[in-house]
Design a protein around this motif. Structure first.
Motif, PDB file in Angstrom:
ATOM      1  N   UNK A  22      -5.865  -9.782   2.539  1.00 51.97           N
ATOM      2  CA  UNK A  22      -6.404  -8.737   1.680  1.00 51.97           C
ATOM      3  C   UNK A  22      -5.275  -7.866   1.129  1.00 51.97           C
ATOM      4  N   UNK A  23      -5.562  -7.168   0.048  1.00 52.72           N
ATOM      5  CA  UNK A  23      -4.580  -6.295  -0.575  1.00 52.72           C
ATOM      6  C   UNK A  23      -3.978  -5.319   0.439  1.00 52.72           C
ATOM      7  N   UNK A  24      -4.815  -4.773   1.326  1.00 56.80           N
ATOM      8  CA  UNK A  24      -4.297  -3.777   2.275  1.00 56.80           C
ATOM      9  C   UNK A  24      -3.521  -4.406   3.435  1.00 56.80           C
ATOM     10  N   UNK A  25      -3.376  -5.735   3.451  1.00 53.47           N
ATOM     11  CA  UNK A  25      -2.499  -6.397   4.425  1.00 53.47           C
ATOM     12  C   UNK A  25      -1.047  -6.403   3.949  1.00 53.47           C
ATOM     13  N   UNK A  26      -0.839  -6.067   2.684  1.00 51.82           N
ATOM     14  CA  UNK A  26       0.503  -6.087   2.108  1.00 51.82           C
ATOM     15  C   UNK A  26       1.219  -4.774   2.376  1.00 51.82           C
ATOM     16  N   UNK A  27       2.541  -4.839   2.512  1.00 46.72           N
ATOM     17  CA  UNK A  27       3.331  -3.629   2.749  1.00 46.72           C
ATOM     18  C   UNK A  27       3.731  -2.984   1.419  1.00 46.72           C
ATOM     19  N   UNK A  28       4.591  -1.982   1.480  1.00 46.63           N
ATOM     20  CA  UNK A  28       4.988  -1.235   0.285  1.00 46.63           C
ATOM     21  C   UNK A  28       5.738  -2.109  -0.727  1.00 46.63           C
ATOM     22  N   UNK A  29       6.321  -3.204  -0.273  1.00 45.76           N
ATOM     23  CA  UNK A  29       7.020  -4.121  -1.175  1.00 45.76           C
ATOM     24  C   UNK A  29       6.094  -5.185  -1.757  1.00 45.76           C
ATOM     25  N   UNK A  30       4.815  -5.169  -1.351  1.00 51.93           N
ATOM     26  CA  UNK A  30       3.874  -6.173  -1.830  1.00 51.93           C
ATOM     27  C   UNK A  30       3.940  -7.476  -1.057  1.00 51.93           C
ATOM     28  N   UNK A  31       4.508  -7.438   0.163  1.00 57.08           N
ATOM     29  CA  UNK A  31       4.606  -8.611   1.016  1.00 57.08           C
ATOM     30  C   UNK A  31       3.633  -8.473   2.177  1.00 57.08           C
TER      31      UNK A  31
END
Length: 152
Positions: A22-31
């Motif tokens: 999910x989108x909220x599984x990604x960190x601040x870098x989008x990884x």
């Protein structure tokens, strides 16, 4: 002429279990955040065994083979997951002992072709009363043998 249903991807051993990033599984870098990889593997492992009747429903004494603990987790990150979507976890057993097991895993593309991370996890079956190692049931061992990776 009728259209055929798409066939599920296959792997030479073990099983592919679909997982969602999910989108909220990604960190601040989008990884995909590094801590989410083991979580996705845990969810896939739980789904795989739940489908085989091994589950925890809130009662450790009744949990049987679901009463187990992680002894070791090793994970290596190979390629970044950069977007939400459907992926898969490829699961298999490397070793099935009397009271413990080692399973291998890959977080991969939904078709199993691209590997993002891989690792192993060691589990120990516990007695619910003593929290000491206890043998896996024969039913669990039988299901586990179907997931063993062939030697070599």
């Amino acid at each position: 002429m009728t259209a055929e249903a798409p066939t599920a991807p296959t792997v030479p051993y073990g099983q592919l279990v679909p997982v969602a990033v999910h989108f909220d599984d990604l960190d601040a870098l989008g990884l995909l955040h590094n801590a989410r990889y083991p979580l996705l593997v845990e969810r896939a492992w739980t789904e795989l065994w739940s489908a085989r009747g091994v589950r925890f429903d809130g009662d450790w004494a009744a949990a049987g083979d679901a009463c187990n603990a992680v002894r070791e987790l090793v994970i290596g990150y190979e390629a970044p997951v950069t977007r939400p979507g459907v992926y898969a976890v490829h699961l298999w057993l490397d070793r099935l002992g009397t009271t413990g097991l080692t399973y291998g895993f890959r977080l991969c593309s939904a078709d199993g072709a691209t590997t993002y991370a891989r690792g192993t996890r060691v589990l120990v079956r516990l007695d619910a009363d003593t929290l000491r190692p206890a043998p896996w049931s024969e039913g669990f061992r039988q299901a586990g043998r179907e997931l063993l990776r062939p030697a070599g």
